[in-house]
Design a protein around this motif. Sequence first.
Motif, PDB file in Angstrom:
ATOM      1  N   UNK A 321      46.341  38.961  51.473  1.00  0.00           N
ATOM      2  CA  UNK A 321      45.155  39.349  51.618  1.00  0.00           C
ATOM      3  C   UNK A 321      44.211  38.682  50.327  1.00  0.00           C
ATOM      4  N   UNK A 322      44.840  38.568  49.381  1.00  0.00           N
ATOM      5  CA  UNK A 322      44.237  38.081  48.225  1.00  0.00           C
ATOM      6  C   UNK A 322      44.147  37.232  47.986  1.00  0.00           C
ATOM      7  N   UNK A 323      44.784  35.801  49.042  1.00  0.00           N
ATOM      8  CA  UNK A 323      44.334  34.924  49.006  1.00  0.00           C
ATOM      9  C   UNK A 323      42.658  34.141  49.039  1.00  0.00           C
ATOM     10  N   UNK A 324      42.460  35.488  50.094  1.00  0.00           N
ATOM     11  CA  UNK A 324      40.882  35.112  50.066  1.00  0.00           C
ATOM     12  C   UNK A 324      39.937  35.559  49.453  1.00  0.00           C
ATOM     13  N   UNK A 384      44.289  37.066  37.554  1.00  0.00           N
ATOM     14  CA  UNK A 384      44.832  37.676  39.307  1.00  0.00           C
ATOM     15  C   UNK A 384      45.881  39.034  38.924  1.00  0.00           C
ATOM     16  N   UNK A 385      47.178  38.681  38.227  1.00  0.00           N
ATOM     17  CA  UNK A 385      48.355  39.479  38.385  1.00  0.00           C
ATOM     18  C   UNK A 385      47.871  41.041  37.728  1.00  0.00           C
ATOM     19  N   UNK A 386      46.850  41.292  36.497  1.00  0.00           N
ATOM     20  CA  UNK A 386      46.578  42.670  35.663  1.00  0.00           C
ATOM     21  C   UNK A 386      45.415  43.594  36.711  1.00  0.00           C
ATOM     22  N   UNK A 387      44.644  42.372  36.662  1.00  0.00           N
ATOM     23  CA  UNK A 387      43.115  43.115  37.428  1.00  0.00           C
ATOM     24  C   UNK A 387      43.236  43.236  38.603  1.00  0.00           C
ATOM     25  N   UNK A 388      43.730  42.404  39.729  1.00  0.00           N
ATOM     26  CA  UNK A 388      43.317  42.377  41.011  1.00  0.00           C
ATOM     27  C   UNK A 388      44.224  42.599  41.597  1.00  0.00           C
ATOM     28  N   UNK A 389      45.830  42.959  40.703  1.00  0.00           N
ATOM     29  CA  UNK A 389      47.237  43.308  40.953  1.00  0.00           C
ATOM     30  C   UNK A 389      47.850  42.163  42.337  1.00  0.00           C
ATOM     31  N   UNK A 390      47.743  40.964  42.112  1.00  0.00           N
ATOM     32  CA  UNK A 390      48.301  39.862  42.855  1.00  0.00           C
ATOM     33  C   UNK A 390      50.024  40.234  42.496  1.00  0.00           C
ATOM     34  N   UNK A 391      50.425  39.109  43.643  1.00  0.00           N
ATOM     35  CA  UNK A 391      52.145  39.728  42.345  1.00  0.00           C
ATOM     36  C   UNK A 391      52.428  38.133  42.967  1.00  0.00           C
ATOM     37  N   UNK A 392      53.339  38.559  41.942  1.00  0.00           N
ATOM     38  CA  UNK A 392      53.867  37.304  41.309  1.00  0.00           C
ATOM     39  C   UNK A 392      53.636  35.434  41.337  1.00  0.00           C
ATOM     40  N   UNK A 397      50.677  30.385  43.049  1.00  0.00           N
ATOM     41  CA  UNK A 397      49.501  30.002  44.020  1.00  0.00           C
ATOM     42  C   UNK A 397      47.848  29.593  43.698  1.00  0.00           C
ATOM     43  N   UNK A 398      47.591  30.704  42.836  1.00  0.00           N
ATOM     44  CA  UNK A 398      46.088  30.464  42.814  1.00  0.00           C
ATOM     45  C   UNK A 398      45.728  29.264  42.022  1.00  0.00           C
ATOM     46  N   UNK A 399      47.477  30.161  40.616  1.00  0.00           N
ATOM     47  CA  UNK A 399      46.895  28.823  39.389  1.00  0.00           C
ATOM     48  C   UNK A 399      46.850  27.584  39.703  1.00  0.00           C
ATOM     49  N   UNK A 400      48.648  27.319  40.208  1.00  0.00           N
ATOM     50  CA  UNK A 400      48.826  25.996  40.958  1.00  0.00           C
ATOM     51  C   UNK A 400      47.746  25.122  41.139  1.00  0.00           C
ATOM     52  N   UNK A 401      47.380  26.094  42.196  1.00  0.00           N
ATOM     53  CA  UNK A 401      45.576  25.082  43.651  1.00  0.00           C
ATOM     54  C   UNK A 401      44.593  24.870  42.389  1.00  0.00           C
TER      55      UNK A 401
END
Length: 457
Positions: A321-324, A384-392, A397-401
Amino acid sequence: MAEETENIQFELTDDLVNQVESLIRLNRDKDLKNLLDDFHYADIAEILDELDLEEAMYVIKLLDSETTADILMELDEDNREKVLRNLSTKEIAEEIGELDTDDAADIIAELPQERRQEVISQIEDEEHKAEITELLKYDEDSAGGLMAKELVKVYDTWTVAGCLRRIRGQAKEVTRVHSVYVVDKQEKLVGRLSLKDLVVAKNEQKISDIYISSVDYVDVKDHAEDVARVMQKYDLEAIPVVDDDMKLLGRITIDDIVDVMKEEAERDYQLAAGISQDVEADDSIWKLTKARLPWLLIGMFGGIGAASIINGFSDAMEKFPALLMFIPLIQATAGNVGVQSSAIVVQGLANDTIDGKIFSRLLKEFALGLVNGLAIAAIVLLISHFAFKTSYYESLTICVALISVIIMAALIGTFIPIFLDKRGIDAAVATGPFITTSNDVFGIFIYFLIAKLILGF
């Protein structure tokens, strides 16, 4: 032409407009004329633009033709059209008789076809009439459509003494003498004359001995934008216009070029905003709709395309769901980068400063996109990692994209304007919804493609 008065401090106020309206209602013609005599004709035109048609016509009928002719040229186009409709053909002919040939031709070109010939037939000065008729043959966006016939020219066979006498006579018909052009007996442009050299030369000297053979000029068929580039490049106040045989036909002055540059800037701004026609805020709803709707429809179909891509990856968003959450970031970043890149290229194309091969420019944009992408991705990675708690892997994925989308948008934003320009299409269309929409769609596709590769859904 009307006498120009220095009036740097002019500021249009409601009190001034109300004062003019009051004097009109009271029929205090003398007071109104005395009031307006203190203003430059461009200032009077600004006042008339604020009056209703009946009041504007009252002022125009009150002032002399020499002044109102200049006022007409400064009026808002819509207001000028209304005023011309309320003037008889004879009155228009009298106004035109006070204007330079280029301005006179512009006024006549705005008239309905059936009135043009009537107005021309009532111009008393036969030479003026013939010159205006000649100018009307040229396309309005060409050098011929911009040029005025009024200029100062001398023959290379004249003596200095004879030249000075004839210049005095010619200068009476020219509002501003920017240059003196030298022609041969076939009327071909051969050079220009320095007033300093003319003044210090001996009376018996021939012009052929003192003129300067180096002279910038444009062809009568050259596009107005090309003329503007030449005058801008060489800082010219005026430039002569010649035909294919180098015969001197007229001259173009800087005030006409400023108008061209202003119109081109307005047109590019509207194209960049997704407005396909030349419109103004006061135009009809139907005309504004026709100008805006095509690009809105393109944006709509682009949005539908992006929605279809998202729908195709609905299963992945249920699992991750983090992708959305980061879809708006991907779309906004792609659009912004694309608009930035295309705007710089379009500006360079307009100023004729884009040089070199397309490949080298794309390579530069690739490097720039990579640097910007890495900087933005680093910030997004932390958030994304610290505020939204997304996985590594989700953060990766978000950064490469992001990096990929930024590079892609920069390349598209650079390539499309150059591609359009080489095919004779105004590159300004590439700075608006066209680039934004295409980058939105490609950005979403790349986003989910990279997500599929990294997250393995």
